[in-house]
Design a protein around this motif. Structure first.
Motif, PDB file in Angstrom:
ATOM      1  N   ARG A 189      -6.934 -35.133  28.080  1.00 32.21           N
ATOM      2  CA  ARG A 189      -6.843 -35.368  26.581  1.00 32.21           C
ATOM      3  C   ARG A 189      -8.003 -34.451  25.797  1.00 32.21           C
ATOM      4  NH1 ARG A 189      -4.291 -40.306  25.142  1.00 32.21           N
ATOM      5  NH2 ARG A 189      -4.518 -39.159  22.906  1.00 32.21           N
ATOM      6  N   SER A 190      -8.129 -34.651  24.602  1.00 34.78           N
ATOM      7  CA  SER A 190      -9.255 -33.820  23.760  1.00 34.78           C
ATOM      8  C   SER A 190      -9.456 -34.550  22.613  1.00 34.78           C
ATOM      9  CB  SER A 190      -8.685 -32.566  23.374  1.00 34.78           C
ATOM     10  OG  SER A 190      -7.542 -32.742  22.166  1.00 34.78           O
ATOM     11  N   ALA A 191     -10.646 -33.997  21.823  1.00 37.09           N
ATOM     12  CA  ALA A 191     -11.163 -34.849  20.648  1.00 37.09           C
ATOM     13  C   ALA A 191     -11.553 -33.480  19.578  1.00 37.09           C
ATOM     14  CB  ALA A 191     -12.217 -35.453  21.010  1.00 37.09           C
ATOM     15  N   GLY A 200     -10.276 -39.913  20.411  1.00 35.55           N
ATOM     16  CA  GLY A 200      -9.989 -39.522  21.429  1.00 35.55           C
ATOM     17  C   GLY A 200     -11.251 -39.099  22.520  1.00 35.55           C
ATOM     18  N   ASP A 205      -4.794 -34.905  19.742  1.00 33.09           N
ATOM     19  CA  ASP A 205      -4.176 -33.613  20.839  1.00 33.09           C
ATOM     20  C   ASP A 205      -3.485 -32.721  20.255  1.00 33.09           C
ATOM     21  OD1 ASP A 205      -5.787 -34.761  22.937  1.00 33.09           O
ATOM     22  OD2 ASP A 205      -4.245 -36.102  23.495  1.00 33.09           O
ATOM     23  N   CYS A 221     -10.411 -37.501  28.309  1.00 34.55           N
ATOM     24  CA  CYS A 221     -10.950 -36.356  27.404  1.00 34.55           C
ATOM     25  C   CYS A 221     -11.928 -35.337  28.073  1.00 34.55           C
ATOM     26  CB  CYS A 221     -11.659 -37.183  26.330  1.00 34.55           C
ATOM     27  SG  CYS A 221     -12.151 -35.870  24.881  1.00 34.55           S
TER      28      CYS A 221
END
Length: 404
Positions: free
Chosen positions: A132-134, A172, A103, A178
């Motif tokens: 959240r992120s990837a 993630g 992130d 995510c």
């Protein structure tokens, strides 16, 4: 030379150290027990959300972002000792303070290269810790240590980009929160400049054609706290052209801008991991006896502990010098130093953790101590963000060039 931290850094260090002692370390066992009762291993244990709320209440939030509009406005030199502290509990502390990869790098990309709509839709909830992120770059079918090998295809059809490719070890991506991928692929695969063939686009996780196939293990660990590392397939996934980050052909440059801070952040946290290992070594050494005397009185153990202390002090100075150079001459000016710490820090910390595991005997490889998982994480960083050999190759070329 003045090696003292400035007043703001000292104040934040004191608060963060207290936060670790009062909240994070006691939560480690609690989180482990809570995770065993969750319906999904990828969910955050309730205590993690409690830690995030407390960190935010104490102002220990988004410390990594140098842009004061979005983060704490700290320099790399100010953030370095804080990241080191969070590295002592890498499963909980970075997440608790919203300073966890991937992130952090994704927020930096959006803050630096995203447009206002992208910042509103994705950066703001990431800054708030709501999603959240990837970051989808690595691929199983090519040597991803050379980013120009990336084969994922991003073709334009009217007002849409169509993404086709297969990625893996996408950190993630298993986390239920995510919501967004930053995907690197080729928009101009036949372009004459191999560093202008790639672009980055934002792909929501629920986009049709996006399939998170499985979680990839790392030395047998699934790394639940960081949202796992997934294999992801993009099969004709369509997103609006407005989801392009920056410009077409700018993906390689954005990746390099993202990876510079990411590399030093990893090294900062690795030093904290080494400090945790030294602490555990010393506690073990004074509490166990073998062959009629405490382990702490055995010469070989004393050597391990002394060598570990010397190595950590050397690494810390090199990382702080690198942080200072990034602040003063920029990432490009600190290129050699960034590569040096990326080579030296993981391999040295792996050695320290190896000795700590040996000192703990069977306990060192068990779940009763954090050492085995710390070892797996540190060893992985000899590959992540560019394997050692790539950095050695580049650094050696830079040195040799001076004599040509």
């Amino acid at each position: 030379m003045d090696f003292a931290f400035d007043a703001r850094t000292e104040e934040l260090r004191a608060r963060l150290l207290a936060f670790m002692d009062e909240h994070v370390y006691p939560a480690e066992q609690v989180a482990h027990e809570q995770r065993a009762r969750l319906s999904s291993p990828w969910e955050n244990p309730p205590v993690v959300e409690e830690l995030k709320a407390e960190a935010r209440r104490q102002g220990l939030w988004n410390l990594f972002l140098p842009d004061a509009e979005y983060g704490a406005g700290l320099t790399n030199l100010q953030y370095a000792p804080l990241a080191e502290i969070t590295g002592r509990s890498p499963q909980l502390a970075p997440t608790a303070t919203n300073c966890a990869a991937p992130d952090t790098g994704n927020m930096e990309v959006l803050a630096q290269f995203g447009d206002e709509r992208q910042k509103k839709q994705w950066l703001e909830p990431l800054l708030a810790g709501e999603i959240r992120s990837a970051f989808a770059m690595t691929e199983p079918d090519v040597a991803s240590s050379d980013a120009t090998n990336i084969t994922t295809h991003i073709r334009r059809e009217g007002d849409e980009y169509v993404i086709t490719g297969r990625k893996w070890y996408i950190s993630g991506a298993m986390h239920p929160d995510c919501k967004i991928f930053i995907v690197m692929g080729k928009t101009d695969p036949d372009g004459p400049d191999i560093r202008r063939q790639q672009s980055m686009v934002l792909v929501p996780r629920d986009t049709p054609g996006v399939t998170v196939k499985r979680a990839m293990q790392v030395f047998g660990y699934e790394d639940h706290y960081h949202g796992g590392h997934a294999e992801v397939v993009f099969d004709e996934a369509r997103v609006p052209v407005s989801n392009l980050i920056g410009e077409e052909g700018g993906g390689f440059a954005i990746a390099q801008a993202r990876l510079g801070p990411g590399r030093i952040h990893h090294c900062m946290r690795l030093i904290g991991m080494a400090e945790r290992a030294i602490e555990l070594m010393c506690r073990r050494a004074v509490s166990r006896e073998a062959f009629g005397k405490a382990l702490a009185q055995q010469g070989v153990v004393q050597n391990w502990i002394a060598d570990a202390r010397v190595a950590v002090e050397q690494l810390r100075l090199l990382v702080l010098k690198t942080a200072w150079m990034m602040d003063t001459v920029g990432n490009r000016g600190a290129h050699t130093e960034i590569q040096a710490i990326k080579i030296a820090t993981p391999r040295t910390v792996v050695g320290i953790l190896d000795r700590a595991i040996q000192l703990h005997g069977a306990g060192g490889v068990s779940q009763d101590f954090p050492l085995a998982e710390l070892y797996a994480g540190a060893r992985t960083l000899m590959l992540a963000d560019g394997p050692d050999e790539v950095h050695q190759r580049s650094l050696a070329r830079r040195e040799i060039k001076k004599y040509l």
